[in-house]
Motif scaffolding. Structure first.
Motif, PDB file in Angstrom:
ATOM      1  N   GLU A 273      66.168 -17.833 -29.566  1.00 44.15           N
ATOM      2  CA  GLU A 273      67.136 -18.657 -28.828  1.00 44.15           C
ATOM      3  C   GLU A 273      68.548 -18.449 -29.374  1.00 44.15           C
ATOM      4  O   GLU A 273      69.510 -18.335 -28.611  1.00 44.15           O
ATOM      5  CB  GLU A 273      66.745 -20.129 -28.935  1.00 44.15           C
ATOM      6  N   HIS A 274      68.672 -18.374 -30.688  1.00 43.88           N
ATOM      7  CA  HIS A 274      69.985 -18.182 -31.297  1.00 43.88           C
ATOM      8  C   HIS A 274      70.572 -16.818 -30.930  1.00 43.88           C
ATOM      9  O   HIS A 274      71.759 -16.710 -30.603  1.00 43.88           O
ATOM     10  CB  HIS A 274      69.891 -18.332 -32.815  1.00 43.88           C
ATOM     11  N   VAL A 275      69.753 -15.776 -30.983  1.00 44.45           N
ATOM     12  CA  VAL A 275      70.214 -14.430 -30.624  1.00 44.45           C
ATOM     13  C   VAL A 275      70.644 -14.392 -29.155  1.00 44.45           C
ATOM     14  O   VAL A 275      71.666 -13.797 -28.808  1.00 44.45           O
ATOM     15  CB  VAL A 275      69.125 -13.377 -30.935  1.00 44.45           C
ATOM     16  N   ASP A 276      69.887 -15.046 -28.291  1.00 42.41           N
ATOM     17  CA  ASP A 276      70.247 -15.112 -26.874  1.00 42.41           C
ATOM     18  C   ASP A 276      71.583 -15.832 -26.695  1.00 42.41           C
ATOM     19  O   ASP A 276      72.438 -15.390 -25.928  1.00 42.41           O
ATOM     20  CB  ASP A 276      69.140 -15.821 -26.087  1.00 42.41           C
ATOM     21  N   ARG A 277      71.786 -16.917 -27.421  1.00 39.69           N
ATOM     22  CA  ARG A 277      73.052 -17.657 -27.343  1.00 39.69           C
ATOM     23  C   ARG A 277      74.211 -16.785 -27.820  1.00 39.69           C
ATOM     24  O   ARG A 277      75.284 -16.772 -27.211  1.00 39.69           O
ATOM     25  CB  ARG A 277      72.964 -18.924 -28.195  1.00 39.69           C
ATOM     26  N   MET A 278      73.999 -16.023 -28.902  1.00 36.07           N
ATOM     27  CA  MET A 278      75.053 -15.122 -29.392  1.00 36.07           C
ATOM     28  C   MET A 278      75.386 -14.064 -28.348  1.00 36.07           C
ATOM     29  O   MET A 278      76.567 -13.738 -28.143  1.00 36.07           O
ATOM     30  CB  MET A 278      74.608 -14.460 -30.703  1.00 36.07           C
ATOM     31  N   ALA A 279      74.378 -13.534 -27.663  1.00 36.96           N
ATOM     32  CA  ALA A 279      74.617 -12.526 -26.621  1.00 36.96           C
ATOM     33  C   ALA A 279      75.395 -13.133 -25.454  1.00 36.96           C
ATOM     34  O   ALA A 279      76.321 -12.500 -24.925  1.00 36.96           O
ATOM     35  CB  ALA A 279      73.299 -11.937 -26.141  1.00 36.96           C
TER      36      ALA A 279
END
Length: 101
Positions: A36-42
């Motif tokens: 979820e965090h990686v998706d938010r960063m993207a």
């Protein structure tokens, strides 16, 4: 998907809540939170690129529009610590508030 084992450091309070709520499936919780965090960063990276393009095409965002945009993003995504995005006064401040730069 293939998995790799890594060592991570987790705050004791967070670990206690995970153990209480997640039935001992710490790896699954960590994996889901990281995804979820990686998706938010993207998404924020894409938004940053979009804002840069708009600013180059039409100029800086006005205070009123920037404030409305921050309020809209604030409603969509409140960090787990409950912090709210600050009001913005123009595109550079909006970019910092939303994208962290």
């Amino acid at each position: 998907m293939a998995k790799r084992q890594r060592t991570v450091t987790i705050d004791e309070e967070i670990l206690a809540k995970v153990r209480e709520l997640a039935d001992g499936h710490l790896s699954a919780v960590v994996n889901a939170a990281l995804a979820e965090h990686v998706d938010r960063m993207a998404r924020r990276g894409a938004l940053r690129d979009l804002l840069d393009g708009w600013e180059q095409s039409v100029g800086p965002v006005g205070d009123h529009d920037a404030s409305e945009a921050v309020a809209a993003f604030d409603e969509l995504e409140v960090p787990s610590n409950g912090a709210r995005l600050p009001d913005a006064a123009g595109s550079p401040r909006l970019r910092r508030a939303i994208c962290g730069r």
